[in-house]
Design a protein around this motif. Structure first.
Motif, PDB file in Angstrom:
ATOM      1  N   ASN A  38      -1.622 -33.670  13.975  1.00 52.42           N
ATOM      2  CA  ASN A  38      -1.094 -33.054  12.770  1.00 52.42           C
ATOM      3  C   ASN A  38      -2.211 -32.835  11.748  1.00 52.42           C
ATOM      4  O   ASN A  38      -3.363 -33.219  11.960  1.00 52.42           O
ATOM      5  N   TYR A  39      -1.852 -32.207  10.628  1.00 51.05           N
ATOM      6  CA  TYR A  39      -2.850 -31.816   9.630  1.00 51.05           C
ATOM      7  C   TYR A  39      -3.621 -33.010   9.090  1.00 51.05           C
ATOM      8  O   TYR A  39      -4.802 -32.905   8.754  1.00 51.05           O
ATOM      9  N   ASN A  40      -2.956 -34.160   8.991  1.00 51.55           N
ATOM     10  CA  ASN A  40      -3.586 -35.342   8.399  1.00 51.55           C
ATOM     11  C   ASN A  40      -4.421 -36.148   9.379  1.00 51.55           C
ATOM     12  O   ASN A  40      -4.915 -37.226   9.029  1.00 51.55           O
ATOM     13  N   GLY A  41      -4.588 -35.659  10.605  1.00 54.72           N
ATOM     14  CA  GLY A  41      -5.470 -36.316  11.548  1.00 54.72           C
ATOM     15  C   GLY A  41      -4.826 -37.393  12.383  1.00 54.72           C
ATOM     16  O   GLY A  41      -5.537 -38.192  13.006  1.00 54.72           O
ATOM     17  N   LEU A  42      -3.490 -37.446  12.436  1.00 55.92           N
ATOM     18  CA  LEU A  42      -2.818 -38.390  13.314  1.00 55.92           C
ATOM     19  C   LEU A  42      -2.683 -37.753  14.696  1.00 55.92           C
ATOM     20  O   LEU A  42      -1.963 -36.772  14.871  1.00 55.92           O
ATOM     21  N   LEU A  43      -3.403 -38.314  15.661  1.00 54.79           N
ATOM     22  CA  LEU A  43      -3.419 -37.805  17.033  1.00 54.79           C
ATOM     23  C   LEU A  43      -2.541 -38.708  17.889  1.00 54.79           C
ATOM     24  O   LEU A  43      -2.693 -39.936  17.874  1.00 54.79           O
ATOM     25  N   ARG A  44      -1.614 -38.090  18.644  1.00 51.80           N
ATOM     26  CA  ARG A  44      -0.705 -38.855  19.478  1.00 51.80           C
ATOM     27  C   ARG A  44      -0.650 -38.272  20.886  1.00 51.80           C
ATOM     28  O   ARG A  44      -0.827 -37.066  21.069  1.00 51.80           O
TER      29      ARG A  44
END
Length: 304
Positions: A38-44
């Motif tokens: 996502n835009y805030n850098g949370l990678l899943r």
């Protein structure tokens, strides 16, 4: 929201909330795992079949507006906020492998092949080894954000740069991925599609084929009357596929430019947005005998 849909009939298999400050997220797939950033850098990472969350990792910057890249069990992402960084994460565990400082990490995704990792933004273009060693960097006399999506032709070691700073000049150019040597200039247009020693872009609503050796135009093709073609194009089986704002999708011969087929989506096909973070980056995708075309209001899927 991340949607997993059945390729045959479009029914929803599972969904996942991605969150983030803006309506900008990206996904990539490899070996049964879906990677969402996502835009805030949370990678899943999610299990392809069930949607089960496998791991989550917060990346190093606060702004991620470029689509994530995955190759050979590693996930690559460029972000910005405090300068820029190129983050590399283990696709199996989510653990950091290495991180390197870059000039800015917005809009343009890292491109990866068996030899290296390449990133290009408005004022910064670099080539790294797969272990994070800086191989080359183009000289630049500017600083700042922004960027345009690159295209990589691994077979010929060509990296197609758009709106990139080389010295004191902003240009569109081909670079040798082995050395960083600057080659011929190329037309400005949408992100390029490359294959079989040729490259294609949509420039001024027209599909253009260029010779990558010289950067010169080989042929150009339009859609039906008053059509606005949009990029990026995509290539499969010697056919280059491109959409239009009328809602039509065209297939042209990569060799001659002759029209092979025309179909319709029923809704306008959007041009890729490389400026804003108000929506995901949308482009024609190809796989498993299907062509998936984004429209202003959804998806259309074609077979054969």
């Amino acid at each position: 929201t991340l949607h997993a849909m059945d390729l045959d009939d479009g029914t929803t298999r599972w969904t996942a909330d991605l969150g983030g400050t803006y309506w900008m997220s990206s996904v990539a797939y490899e070996d049964g795992r879906v990677f969402a950033l996502n835009y805030n850098g949370l990678l899943r990472a999610f299990d392809e079949a069930t949607g089960q969350l496998l791991w989550a990792q917060q990346l190093n910057q606060r702004s991620y507006s470029a689509p994530v890249t995955v190759r050979n069990n590693y996930v690559y992402a460029t972000g910005s906020g405090s300068g820029g960084t190129l983050d590399v994460v283990n696709a199996m565990t989510g653990g950091f492998v290495w991180t390197r400082s870059i000039g800015n990490g917005s809009i343009s995704s890292p491109a990866v092949d068996a030899s290296g990792v390449y990133s290009s933004h408005s004022c910064d273009t670099q080539g790294h080894s797969l272990f994070g060693v800086l191989l080359w960097e183009l000289p630049s006399s500017c600083s700042g954000g922004g960027g345009k999506q690159v295209a990589l032709d691994s077979a010929t070691h060509r990296l197609y740069l758009r709106n990139a700073r080389v010295g004191a000049v902003t240009t569109n150019v081909i670079v040798d991925t082995r050395t960083g040597a600057v080659g011929p200039t190329i037309p400005a247009g949408s992100p390029y599609a490359v294959g079989d020693d040729a490259a294609f872009t949509v420039a001024n609503n027209v599909l253009v084929k260029i010779d990558p050796t010289t950067g010169t135009q080989v042929w150009s093709m339009t859609g039906d009357a008053n059509e606005t073609l949009v990029g990026p194009p995509n290539i499969v089986n010697d056919v280059v596929i491109v959409g239009g704002r009328s809602g039509k999708v065209y297939g042209f011969s990569t060799a001659t430019g002759a029209r092979v087929w025309t179909s319709t989506t029923g809704q306008p096909v959007p041009a890729i947005d490389e400026q804003n973070v108000s929506q995901p980056t949308a482009a024609i995708s190809i796989g498993l005998g299907h062509v998936v075309v984004p429209t202003d209001s959804g998806l259309r899927v074609f077979s054969n």
